[in-house]
Design a protein around this motif. Structure first.
Motif, short mmCIF file in Angstrom:
data_model
loop_
_atom_site.label_atom_id
_atom_site.label_comp_id
_atom_site.label_asym_id
_atom_site.label_seq_id
_atom_site.Cartn_x
_atom_site.Cartn_y
_atom_site.Cartn_z
N ALA A 32 10.23 9.69 3.39
CA ALA A 32 9.37 10.17 2.31
C ALA A 32 9.34 11.69 2.34
CB ALA A 32 7.96 9.62 2.47
N PRO A 33 9.29 12.33 1.17
CA PRO A 33 9.23 13.79 1.15
C PRO A 33 7.93 14.28 1.77
CG PRO A 33 8.89 12.90 -1.05
CD PRO A 33 9.25 11.74 -0.15
N SER A 36 0.83 -1.21 0.00
CA SER A 36 0.00 0.00 0.00
C SER A 36 0.87 1.26 0.00
CB SER A 36 -0.95 0.00 1.20
OG SER A 36 -0.21 -0.08 2.40
N VAL A 37 2.06 1.17 0.57
CA VAL A 37 2.98 2.31 0.58
C VAL A 37 4.35 1.80 0.13
CG1 VAL A 37 4.11 4.06 2.02
CG2 VAL A 37 1.74 3.39 2.49
N PRO A 38 4.84 2.25 -1.03
CA PRO A 38 6.18 1.84 -1.47
C PRO A 38 7.23 2.33 -0.48
CG PRO A 38 4.98 2.89 -3.26
CD PRO A 38 4.18 3.11 -2.00
N LEU A 39 8.39 1.69 -0.50
CA LEU A 39 9.46 2.14 0.37
C LEU A 39 10.72 2.36 -0.44
CD1 LEU A 39 11.61 -0.41 1.31
CD2 LEU A 39 9.43 -1.18 2.19
N ALA A 82 5.83 -9.42 5.01
CA ALA A 82 6.96 -9.50 4.08
C ALA A 82 7.63 -8.13 3.97
CB ALA A 82 6.50 -9.99 2.72
N ARG A 83 6.85 -7.08 3.93
CA ARG A 83 7.40 -5.72 3.84
C ARG A 83 8.26 -5.41 5.06
NH1 ARG A 83 6.25 -0.28 5.02
NH2 ARG A 83 6.50 1.12 3.24
N ALA A 128 7.96 -1.35 -4.61
CA ALA A 128 6.52 -1.16 -4.50
C ALA A 128 5.75 -2.45 -4.29
CB ALA A 128 6.00 -0.45 -5.74
N SER A 129 6.47 -3.60 -4.28
CA SER A 129 5.74 -4.86 -4.18
C SER A 129 6.62 -5.96 -3.58
CB SER A 129 5.26 -5.31 -5.56
OG SER A 129 6.37 -5.70 -6.35
#
Length: 108
Positions: free
Chosen positions: A84-85, A9-12, A66-67, A25-26
């Motif tokens: 994150a900006p 849901s939130v890329p890192l 997993a994230r 992203a996944s």
């Protein structure tokens, strides 16, 4: 075998050891990095991240787990998360110009 990917849901974004930044992203993107580009193929967190990413792709582990294990493996390997900006304070109109808050005038 074709296993469907699971987007987060939130890329890192992590900072690689060379200083470059990379965004994931996944689950599949993380697993591919772990298996093919990982700088050190050892460590408890690395091994757990590989297992949980495979588990998530096989639908036996939540993608969020997993994230989190991928993040832990990155930290173990000396690859910190990049903050994150911040969101801009003002929204923009269709022309990209800021929409002023009450009491402010837009520069034209």
């Amino acid at each position: 075998m074709n296993i469907p990917d699971l987007p987060w849901s939130v890329p890192l974004t992590i900072r690689l050891q060379c200083g470059l930044e990379r965004t994931f992203a996944s689950v599949y993107e993380a697993l591919d990095f772990l298996e093919n580009e990982w700088p050190m193929r050892r460590g408890q967190r690395y091994e757990r991240a590989v297992r949980t990413c495979w588990g998530a792709l096989n639908r036996s582990t939540p993608a969020a787990v997993a994230r989190e294990t991928f993040i832990a493996a990155c930290l173990e390997a000396g690859m910190p998360l990049v903050a994150a900006p911040a969101m801009p304070a003002m929204a923009a109109n269709a022309f990209g110009r800021p929409i002023p808050h009450s009491g402010m005038r837009a520069a034209g």
